[in-house]
Design an enzyme around this catalytic site. Structure first.
Site, PDB file in Angstrom:
ATOM      1  CG  ASP A 283     -14.265  29.812  -9.938  1.00  0.00           C
ATOM      2  OD1 ASP A 283     -13.643  30.791  -9.505  1.00  0.00           O
ATOM      3  OD2 ASP A 283     -14.996  29.094  -9.223  1.00  0.00           O
TER       4      ASP A 283
ATOM      5  CD  GLU B 154      -9.577  31.140  -8.550  1.00  0.00           C
ATOM      6  OE1 GLU B 154      -9.249  31.480  -7.407  1.00  0.00           O
ATOM      7  OE2 GLU B 154     -10.450  30.274  -8.773  1.00  0.00           O
TER       8      GLU B 154
END
Length: 652
Positions: free
Chosen positions: A311, A362
């Site tokens: 993330d 990401e």
């Protein structure tokens, strides 16, 4: 049961402090062991390098403080407790140099109380009998980039709920989610963070316990192990979201663990993450490397997880990614040098252990080389989410079709960089929250029929566009409401007009993607696509050929982005012969208007789009229209020209 002496701890801590210990969870935290006298119990060890003192309190000592001993000059503190047993509660009481005491969770705890309670829970790593050897062997020999990758993103507690409103357990998901994912044709399940987090509204992205499954999902590791094992036996991979960039600010967790910065940056400006309301890990600190890379290894190796979706990578790459003031690096630019080095080291270590893992970034900027090997100066990830494609494509489809011709660049601009990285095309949870509306809610139209026609075209376009796929739960049923983390999906929508037909359409698309090598085999290569129509801003159509490694195996993909049926729509094809319709999104079985269609088309010797032969088809309004060679009329078809294929992937 092994011994774990202070001398052994000192040796382990030497490598931990160097930043070279990538299985630190084997000795830090609460570990079942024997003392030197052979007595069984638990040894508690914690890293608090600047603490004045550390004590332990727990259900096994009536919550009375007992002092830990310092492990030499290593910064670790330890104590052996024969009275402690599995599932007991405990906390560390850390005294800083000013004499202030704070009760802290164990950073290496394997379980935690359900928030708002904050005690750590003793749990042993289960001796689980894995039955997924065939899956792991196949994963290790497979050519991952040539294979289909179609991810179903799941939030653990809001996919389905029991009638009383309680969330499903992993055993519930094992019985219901796995068959559903298999039936729908997805290849992998990706969980939003499963690690302990105090605030449900953070969706798991503000983590307090990196080595424990959130207590609200169930303390015990074994149900999750059973789930992963069952997935693998059903030939479904499992991915987990992982957050190594920042952590929750709660005072009882990692924040200023010994009263001074331990896991966060010394510089308060760099420590604070204003966007997330969190603290940034000091990715230049050796002990943080040991903590985080050990954690990645923990989830991958102990739970047989197939990969991690990392993330907020952009936040680790740029010094100015956050809002607020920032200071340039020693070269005078905005690159977070420590973050870059950490990410490279992370991927190097993971792939040294097993190069079949998936490490997915990401990353939302145009950083060059996210998926390039570290040996070539890249960050070393396998895949990166294509956020630019996602944003432009959703913006285009949210427009009223009457305006799309004026914004056609939203479609063809993405062709310019489609192979710059190994991309995944994501329609993730981030796209169906915070007032953005659901995918269906974004679609223009006066009726539900119009909205679903647009949505079918969108998903058909995504499925054939080069790149692997990810879709958030609920997208596949045409849910109208935005996702809500506190309640299950709107499964009742399947009883409304068009939803069940749409779910069937997604199932068919997913199966086509898996079954047709042309849609995944050359997904990451310019040779996998040949553009036929990429500049039709007037009629607002697009067309291209997707192909596999077999030159006779290809699919002609055509798209109509307006509600105007196109007659005599001509598509260039490389070979004479007949072509059958593989998919027409406007058929009634999918919720469209077409009850019957012409099943095959014969190529005519009419030069078009760079080929000697072409097809004249009826292109339905607002549609995805796919054709595949049915019978080619040459014994040795002329190969698609490589220069044409490359040109198609690198449009000017």
């Amino acid at each position: 049961m092994p011994q774990l002496t202070k001398d052994q701890l000192a040796t382990e801590m030497y490598y931990f402090n160097l930043g070279n210990h990538f299985s630190a969870y084997h000795f830090l935290g609460a570990k079942a062991c024997r003392d030197q006298a052979g007595q069984e119990g638990y040894r508690f060890t914690v890293w608090a390098p600047r603490a004045k003192a550390v004590a332990i309190i727990g259900s096994f000592n009536q919550w009375q403080e007992e002092a830990l001993e310092a492990v030499g000059e290593t910064g670790a503190w330890t104590i052996f407790k024969a009275e402690a047993k599995e599932w007991d509660l405990y906390k560390f009481v850390v005294t800083d140099q000013a004499g202030q005491k704070k009760e802290k969770q164990d950073p290496f705890a394997f379980a935690s109380e359900v928030p708002p309670k904050t005690a750590s829970v003793i749990q042993n790593l289960p001796q689980y009998d894995w039955q997924d050897a065939d899956w792991l062997a196949e994963r290790r020999k497979a050519k991952r980039y040539d294979r289909p990758l179609n991810i179903y993103e799941v939030h653990m507690s809001s996919w389905r709920r029991h009638p009383d409103g309680s969330a499903y357990s992993f055993d519930d998901l094992r019985k219901e989610l796995i068959p559903y994912v298999k039936e729908m044709g997805y290849t992998h399940i990706e969980f939003m963070p499963l690690m302990e987090h105090p605030l449900e509204a953070s969706w798991g992205y503000q983590i307090s316990g990196y080595y424990s499954i959130a207590g609200r999902f169930g303390h015990d590791f074994e149900p999750f192990m059973r789930f992963v094992d069952a997935c693998h036996q059903a030939e479904i991979g499992v991915l987990v979201d992982w957050v190594p960039g920042h952590f929750v600010r709660n005072d009882d967790a990692l924040a200023y663990y010994d009263g001074t910065p331990c896991f966060e940056f010394q510089d308060p400006q760099r420590a604070v993450n204003n966007r997330g309301g969190t603290y940034n890990f000091d990715l230049g600190r050796s002990q943080v490397h040991s903590f985080l890379i050990s954690n990645a290894v923990f989830w991958l190796e102990e739970f047989h997880v197939d990969g991690l979706r990392v993330d907020a990578v952009s936040n680790m790459l740029y010094l100015d990614y956050d809002i607020g003031d920032w200071q340039p690096n020693r070269y005078g630019n905005n690159v977070n040098l420590e973050g870059v080095d950490f990410l490279r080291r992370l991927n190097q270590e993971i792939f040294l252990r097993d190069d079949s893992y998936l490490m997915i970034a990401e990353e939302s900027t145009a950083w060059d080389g996210v998926t390039r090997p570290t040996s070539e100066g890249g960050l070393g990830f396998n895949f990166k989410w294509n956020m630019g494609w996602m944003n432009d494509t959703l913006k285009f489809f949210s427009l009223d079709p009457i305006h799309r011709s004026h914004h056609y660049k939203l479609v063809n601009f993405t062709f310019m960089y489609m192979f710059h990285e190994n991309f995944i095309l994501p329609f993730s949870h981030d796209e169906v929250v915070h007032g953005k509306e659901s995918l269906l809610g974004r679609m223009p139209g006066q009726t539900r029929y119009d909205e679903f026609s647009n949505l079918r075209t969108l998903e058909g376009y995504r499925m054939c566009y080069p790149g692997k796929k990810l879709s958030f739960m609920g997208n596949e049923i045409g849910q109208f409401l935005e996702w809500r983390f506190y309640s299950q999906l709107e499964w009742e929508d399947l009883d409304r007009p068009y939803n069940r037909e749409y779910q069937h359409y997604i199932q068919c698309l997913n199966q086509l993607y898996q079954d047709q090598p042309a849609l995944h085999q050359l997904d990451l290569s310019p040779e996998g696509i040949r553009f036929l129509e990429a500049d039709d801003d007037l009629e607002t159509t697009a067309a291209f050929i997707r192909r596999s490694q077999d030159p006779e195996d290809f699919i002609v993909c055509a798209y109509n982005f307006t509600p105007v049926e196109r007659h005599n729509y001509r598509l260039g094809v490389p070979y004479p012969g007949t072509y059958r319709v593989l998919l027409n999104s406007e058929m009634q079985e999918f919720g469209g208007n077409w009850e019957y269609q012409q099943e095959t088309y014969t190529a005519e010797q009419v030069p078009h789009q760079g080929f000697d032969y072409s097809l004249s088809v009826v292109l339905p309004s607002l549609s995805t229209f796919l054709l595949k060679p049915d019978q080619l009329l040459t014994e040795r078809p002329e190969l698609l020209k490589k220069e044409d294929l490359v040109e198609g992937g690198e449009r000017e």
